[in-house]
Structure formats: structure tokens, C-alpha cells
Motif scaffolding. Structure first.
Motif, PDB file in Angstrom:
ATOM      1  N   LEU A   1      -6.929  11.952  -0.202  1.00 61.20           N
ATOM      2  CA  LEU A   1      -7.854  13.284   0.110  1.00 61.20           C
ATOM      3  C   LEU A   1      -7.366  13.285   1.625  1.00 61.20           C
ATOM      4  N   VAL A   2      -7.090  14.643   1.705  1.00 63.56           N
ATOM      5  CA  VAL A   2      -6.830  15.017   3.219  1.00 63.56           C
ATOM      6  C   VAL A   2      -7.989  15.666   3.859  1.00 63.56           C
TER       7      VAL A   2
ATOM      8  N   ILE B   1     -12.543  12.767   7.302  1.00 60.44           N
ATOM      9  CA  ILE B   1     -11.790  11.460   6.936  1.00 60.44           C
ATOM     10  C   ILE B   1     -10.886  11.590   5.964  1.00 60.44           C
ATOM     11  N   SER B   2      -9.621  11.207   5.899  1.00 64.61           N
ATOM     12  CA  SER B   2      -8.598  11.371   4.832  1.00 64.61           C
ATOM     13  C   SER B   2      -8.429   9.948   4.227  1.00 64.61           C
ATOM     14  N   LYS B   3      -8.173   9.918   3.022  1.00 64.53           N
ATOM     15  CA  LYS B   3      -7.786   8.589   2.285  1.00 64.53           C
ATOM     16  C   LYS B   3      -6.439   8.640   1.789  1.00 64.53           C
ATOM     17  N   PHE B   4      -5.653   7.650   2.067  1.00 66.54           N
ATOM     18  CA  PHE B   4      -4.285   7.611   1.581  1.00 66.54           C
ATOM     19  C   PHE B   4      -4.236   6.257   0.848  1.00 66.54           C
ATOM     20  N   PRO B   5      -3.186   6.110  -0.001  1.00 65.10           N
ATOM     21  CA  PRO B   5      -2.737   4.755  -0.751  1.00 65.10           C
ATOM     22  C   PRO B   5      -2.606   3.635   0.475  1.00 65.10           C
ATOM     23  N   GLN B   6      -2.195   4.164   1.601  1.00 63.66           N
ATOM     24  CA  GLN B   6      -2.210   3.101   2.889  1.00 63.66           C
ATOM     25  C   GLN B   6      -3.351   2.676   3.488  1.00 63.66           C
TER      26      GLN B   6
END
Length: 451
Positions: free
Chosen positions: A320-321, A328-333
Motif C-alpha cells: 500500500l503506497v 502511511i505506506s506498507k511494504f513487505p519490509q
């Protein structure tokens, strides 16, 4: 011991716990995550994959006193138009770092009031987004619409851009309560806007309504819900008002002596819940309701329900960018948050760099605990087999986590070889049970009443 006594004994009526739209929650983000991390995480998105995008517009024509979102008031369009140019620049920065063939599964415009933007600006922003990241064939484009700040021209622009789900904030239809919370919005106006949306072929309509507001009573709650039901929304978010004046200063405008007690909040919630269920809506998680034909209800039945910063979702994209101030963005990291202050955010963008100011890189058991908390919030159960296979946790460690959580809720949760679950009669304590799987120190910042 009856259920009310059990709920009181575990502190339901006194606790303040996270809503768990992320794990760890935003108060635990640190300045250790910056623009370079965000850029690297963007570049690591595989070619041809699907992502989601959230765009934050932090402006409102008038600030509602109950709101705790990051927003600012404006009486003119000038700051909104300037901000729109910065959004386009930010989109270009993102585009330059994405691998070929990345597409959008979900696009959501929130705020603030994204419908403050003029029709021409709406078209330009949508065009910039889709040029950078095209929408997938079955993608969903949703927009938060303020009935006080929308007209036919702006709606036409949104629909032409591809909006296929609209979300209307209702909060409460009682005029006296609206005056107290600084949000005047008549039922007649809301109905008119809902009809305008549907007349343009948008068949998916969301609505938000609050319980726990000053002066609310079961009778007033029932009246607002019954009015809302006449609009036949496809899904409804029944949020509990969180009174956090130490975080949202405008909330000091609300009369604290007129707030419902925690026990009264539970009655307000149950009053609304019974009406939605009685009208044929499926219960989704702890605070959403949806028509059985809605994508959210289908996802819940099929075990695909997820949770993100907008609440419950049927979107399973791994990324989610977030664009815009404070997004707020969510990445696998991990998580990355843009600078909360609009000035700091646009200053970075105008300088040709991302504004990422804080975040969190996943470590240790973060991903395991995040999924366990999400599973409880979505399905009220944790399936042991999924945890073992997906996160390679040992059965012994999983049993240890389950037993530790169960000790705090004797007779209120169930543990077996299949996993961990919350019986239907105890679902009021779901967020508290989820807290038992949270390894981070509890902070009151941004946390809301458990009911």
C-alpha cells in the motif's frame, strides 16, 4: 458470572487499546526509516505486480470538532490547488522508481476532504496516477465524499475518472448532536448526494456513522441508523468516537460531561448493531456491516478479509503506497510515513525527494504477531496451521503465545490444537485480546476506548 460482569472484570469499560489498523501501531514508528528506505522499498516491488495506493488531501472547508485526522481548514482553493501540483510531482517521483507493469488493485482518496478539489484538478490528479500506475481490470477506485462539499460537476469528473465506490461520512443525523460536534449535514442533503452518486452509475456506496458522541442516546442512535438504512449503503463502518483532546486539540470543543459512559457506549453499539443485522447486513469484524452481495461480505465468508489504515478491506495487495502529507505506506519490509506537517511534506517534494520522516522495519516476530492480530480482528480466530506454515513458527512457540494470551481472559477465549478463537458472545473484547499478542509497550497516544 454474566457476560457484563466478565467484560467489566477484564477492564473493557476502562481500557484504551489500539484499533490495530497496523502492527506495530503508528505510535511505535521511529525516525529510523527515511526517504532512502521508502525509495528502496518502492524499487523492490516486482514487475507486473499489483499494489494499492492511498492519497491524502489534508484540507477541509470547515474543521469538524470530533475529528482526530490530520487536517487543516481553508476558506480558499489556493492551498488546495498548490497542494495538487505537489501531489502530481510526488506521483512522478514514485513512477520513476516502479518496475514495469505494476498496476493498481485499489485506489482510495481520503482526507480531509478530497472533494474540495475542483473538477479540473480531479481529472488532472487521476490522470497523473493512472499514467504512473494503471488500474487493473478489476480494480476499485473509492473516494471519501463530503455531502457539504460536492456538486454535479465534481461528481461527473470523479465518475469519468473511474470512481466506482463512494464513501459518505454521516456520523449522526441528529441536528443537536451535529451542532455540538461541528458537523452540520442534514439527512435531506445526504440523501440527495447519495442519489446523485447512484444516478451516475456508481453502485457501491459506503457510509460512516459514529457511536459515543456527546448527548447520544439509544433512541437518537436508532433514529440515525434508521435514516441511514433508507439510503441502503452497501457497507457501513460503525466507529466508536475516540475522545483524545491531548492529540486532537479541536476536541476540547466537545462537552466532556455529555459523553456517554463506557457502559452506555456498549448499549449504543448494540442498538445500532441489532438494526443493521435486522436489516439483513452481515457483521464484518468488530465494527463494519455489509450487504451479503458486497465484496467485503464475500471476502469475510471466504476468509480473505484484511485490515489496513482505512479499516476492513478485501484488498490483498502486499503493498500500500501512501501519497500526500502524513500518508502511511506498507511494504513487505515495513511501514513508512510521510512528514505529517503539510509544509514539511511539500517542501521535500519540491526539493525532488520523498518526505518519509518515520516508520518501522519489521523485525523478529513482527510479521507473525501482525497476522495473528489481523486474524483476530477479521475472523475472531487464529488458525495454527496457517501460522506454522507461513511464518515457520514452531508449534511449541505458538502454543506458548496462545496460552499466555488466554491467561488474561479465563473462560472468554478458546485454545485448541486447531488454534485460538474468541466466542461470539465475547467479541466485545476482541481488541483487548489482540493487545495480548502485541509485544510493544502500550501508549495512550491515539488509542481509543475498547468499546
Amino acid at each position: 458470572m454474566n457476560d457484563q460482569s466478565q467484560l467489566a472484570r477484564v477492564g473493557l469499560f476502562d481500557a484504551r487499546v489500539p484499533r490495530y489498523t497496523s502492527y506495530p501501531t503508528a505510535p511505535h514508528f521511529t525516525s529510523g526509516i527515511g526517504p532512502d528506505d521508502f525509495s528502496d522499498w518502492l524499487s523492490a516491488i516486482p514487475a507486473g505486480s499489483e499494489i494499492s495506493l492511498y492519497m491524502h488531501v489534508p484540507f477541509c472547508r470547515r474543521l469538524c470538532w470530533f475529528c482526530a485526522c490530520r487536517t487543516q481548514g481553508t476558506s480558499s482553493d489556493a492551498p488546495v490547488l498548490a497542494y495538487a501540483e505537489d501531489l502530481k510531482a510526488e506521483i512522478r517521483l514514485i513512477r520513476d522508481r516502479l518496475a514495469p507493469g505494476v498496476r493498481l488493485s485499489r485506489l482510495h482518496w481520503g482526507g480531509g476532504t478530497p472533494t474540495l478539489m475542483p473538477a479540473r484538478t480531479i481529472r488532472e490528479i487521476a490522470g497523473a496516477i493512472f499514467q504512473a500506475v494503471p488500474m487493473s481490470e478489476h480494480g476499485e477506485f473509492s473516494v471519501e465524499i463530503d455531502p457539504n462539499e460536492i456538486d454535479a460537476e465534481r461528481l461527473d469528473a470523479l465518475v469519468a475518472a473511474g470512481m466506482n465506490r463512494a464513501s459518505i461520512g454521516v456520523q449522526d443525523f441528529d441536528p443537536a448532536i451535529q451542532e455540538v460536534i461541528g458537523r452540520e449535514q442534514s439527512y435531506e442533503l445526504t440523501r440527495e448526494v447519495a442519489e446523485m452518486i447512484r444516478a451516475r452509475g456508481v453502485t457501491s456506496l459506503n457510509a460512516d456513522i459514529l457511536f459515543g458522541l456527546p448527548h447520544q442516546s439509544p433512541e437518537r442512535m436508532a433514529d440515525s441508523v434508521e435514516k441511514l438504512l433508507t439510503l441502503a449503503p452497501d457497507r457501513v463502518a460503525l466507529y466508536g468516537y475516540a475522545h483524545v483532546p491531548w492529540m486532537a486539540r479541536r476536541q476540547v470543543m466537545l462537552p466532556s460531561d455529555a459523553m456517554p459512559t463506557p457502559q452506555e457506549r456498549l448499549v449504543l453499539f448494540e442498538t445500532a448493531r441489532r438494526l443493521f443485522v435486522g436489516a439483513g447486513y452481515d457483521e464484518i469484524g468488530i465494527d463494519h456491516f455489509a450487504k451479503p452481495s458486497d465484496g467485503l461480505a464475500i471476502a469475510a465468508r471466504e476468509g480473505r478479509l484484511r485490515r489496513n489504515f482505512q479499516g476492513y478491506t478485501d484488498d490483498t495487495a502486499p503493498v500500500l503506497v501512501g501519497i500526500g502529507a502524513s500518508a502511511i505506506s506498507k511494504f513487505p519490509q515495513g511501514y513508512a510515513q510521510n512528514a505529517p506537517a503539510t509544509g514539511a511534506h511539500v517542501g521535500a517534494i519540491r526539493g525532488g525527494r520523498f518526505s518519509t520522516s518515520r516508520g518501522h522495519a519489521f523485525v523478529g516476530e513482527d510479521l507473525l504477531r501482525a497476522r495473528m492480530i489481523e486474524a483476530l480482528m477479521c475472523d475472531f480466530r487464529i488458525v495454527a496451521k496457517e501460522m506454522i506454515e507461513r511464518f515457520r513458527v514452531t508449534p511449541e512457540r505458538l502454543a506458548e503465545l496462545f496460552e499466555a494470551a488466554a491467561k488474561s481472559f479465563p473462560g472468554m477465549v478458546e485454545v485448541s490444537s486447531e488454534g485460538f478463537s474468541i466466542p461470539e458472545r465475547m467479541r466485545a473484547v476482541t481488541r483487548m485480546v489482540a493487545r495480548a499478542f502485541d509485544a510493544y509497550e502500550l501508549s495512550k497516544a491515539g488509542h481509543s476506548p475498547a468499546i
